[in-house]
Design a protein around this motif. Structure first.
Motif: not given
Length: 332
Positions: A139-159
């Motif tokens: 459960a805690f791993g899944a919560v962490g993964l969702v947050g990490n994927l959101v951050s990666l999606a945000v940063l992937s649009g950067g330079d």
């Protein structure tokens, strides 16, 4: 004409280039700020999970998240500092603050992975294998993964050429891999009851992160040591300048990067006595300076250049006045 001491700086990028760079820096700063907030929330969740489960993989992921929050905070501050204009004291501005932040992030991540590896080895050889609750770990791993994927999606649009953004992406990617490893370990524990799945997962995280972290550290060191920009051969630059009509020789050639996105070059050009150093009412491309600057910009992307024009007589004078260079002794 007194060309022996003439110097000329070319900044042909123009205002539009600076504006584009500033706009990109603003966007990077906003993305880093969003990633910082999301990662901080994931950190709080992970801290609760590590305390409840006692999982080393989750603790390893938590350690990465702690450094991530610090790293992203440093990245946000560095991105803001990097946007400040040059001053009389810092004539190149604070663009290298982003490179410094990336280097600190890489060193911090190496320290965390080293600690996790040592802890994992100790648990592998412990007399009593650790007990980890699989369901809570999942459960805690899944919560962490969702947050990490959101951050990666945000940063992937950067330079992605920006070392500061690359360092942040690397940290968040490490967290995402950590979350996946935590979930995989939880699945193994739930299905087989094997007590070492959590430890093995933490070691997998270490093996994945270390090479990428070392690569980032090498890239930042190259910038801080004023190495040549990637893909630019200094000897090819020298040859291109020598090919400019009117140039007899090139010396004191330096090519480096002010920050990871601002390459620069300087050189002394020894010209023929009848060469035109300045435009003097002629077409813009009629001077040695302009032709040389255009060659550097068009062929190598070196828009920030400082070129000194001098005659052969002055070049000889520079050689005579310069301190003697050490000549390596021949090998026996």
């Amino acid at each position: 004409m007194g060309r022996g001491g003439d110097a000329h700086g070319h900044g042909h990028g123009g205002h539009s280039g600076h504006a584009g760079h500033a706009h990109g820096a603003d966007a990077n700063g906003r993305r880093l700020t969003v990633a910082l907030v999301v990662t901080a929330l994931v950190l709080l969740t992970g801290a609760v999970g590590a305390w409840v489960t006692g999982s080393l993989a989750l603790l390893a992921d938590l350690g990465h998240q702690v450094t991530d929050v610090a790293a992203l905070l440093a990245a946000v501050v560095a991105a803001r500092l990097g946007r400040r204009p040059p001053s009389a004291r810092r004539t190149f501005g604070l663009g290298r603050s982003e490179v410094l932040a990336a280097a600190v992030n890489a060193l911090a991540l190496l320290a965390v992975t080293a600690w996790v590896a040592l802890e994992a080895v100790e648990r592998l050889f412990a007399a009593t294998p650790p007990t980890v609750p699989g369901a809570a770990l999942l459960a805690f791993g899944a919560v962490g993964l969702v947050g990490n994927l959101v951050s990666l999606a945000v940063l992937s649009g950067g330079d992605q050429e920006n070392l500061n953004v690359r360092g942040a992406v690397l940290h968040v990617l490490g967290d995402a891999l950590g979350s996946l490893a935590v979930m995989a370990a939880a699945g193994v524990v739930l299905l087989t009851g094997w007590p070492y799945a959590d430890v093995v997962a933490s070691l997998v995280i270490v093996l994945i992160l270390v090479p990428r972290t070392l690569a980032l550290l090498r890239a930042t060191a190259h910038v801080l040591l004023e190495g040549a920009p990637p893909g630019v051969d200094v000897e090819e630059v020298r040859a291109a300048l020598t090919e400019v009509p009117g140039v007899r020789d090139v010396h004191d050639l330096h090519v480096w990067v002010i920050s990871d996105q601002v390459p620069a070059a300087s050189a002394h050009l020894v010209v023929d006595d009848d060469a035109t150093a300045h435009c003097e009412g002629r077409a813009v491309d009629g001077s040695v300076l302009d032709r040389a600057a255009h060659a550097l910009r068009d062929r190598f992307g070196l828009g920030h250049t400082t070129l000194q024009i001098e005659t052969a007589e002055h070049a000889d004078h520079e050689v005579h006045c310069a301190p003697p260079r050490e000549v390596p002794s021949p090998r026996t």
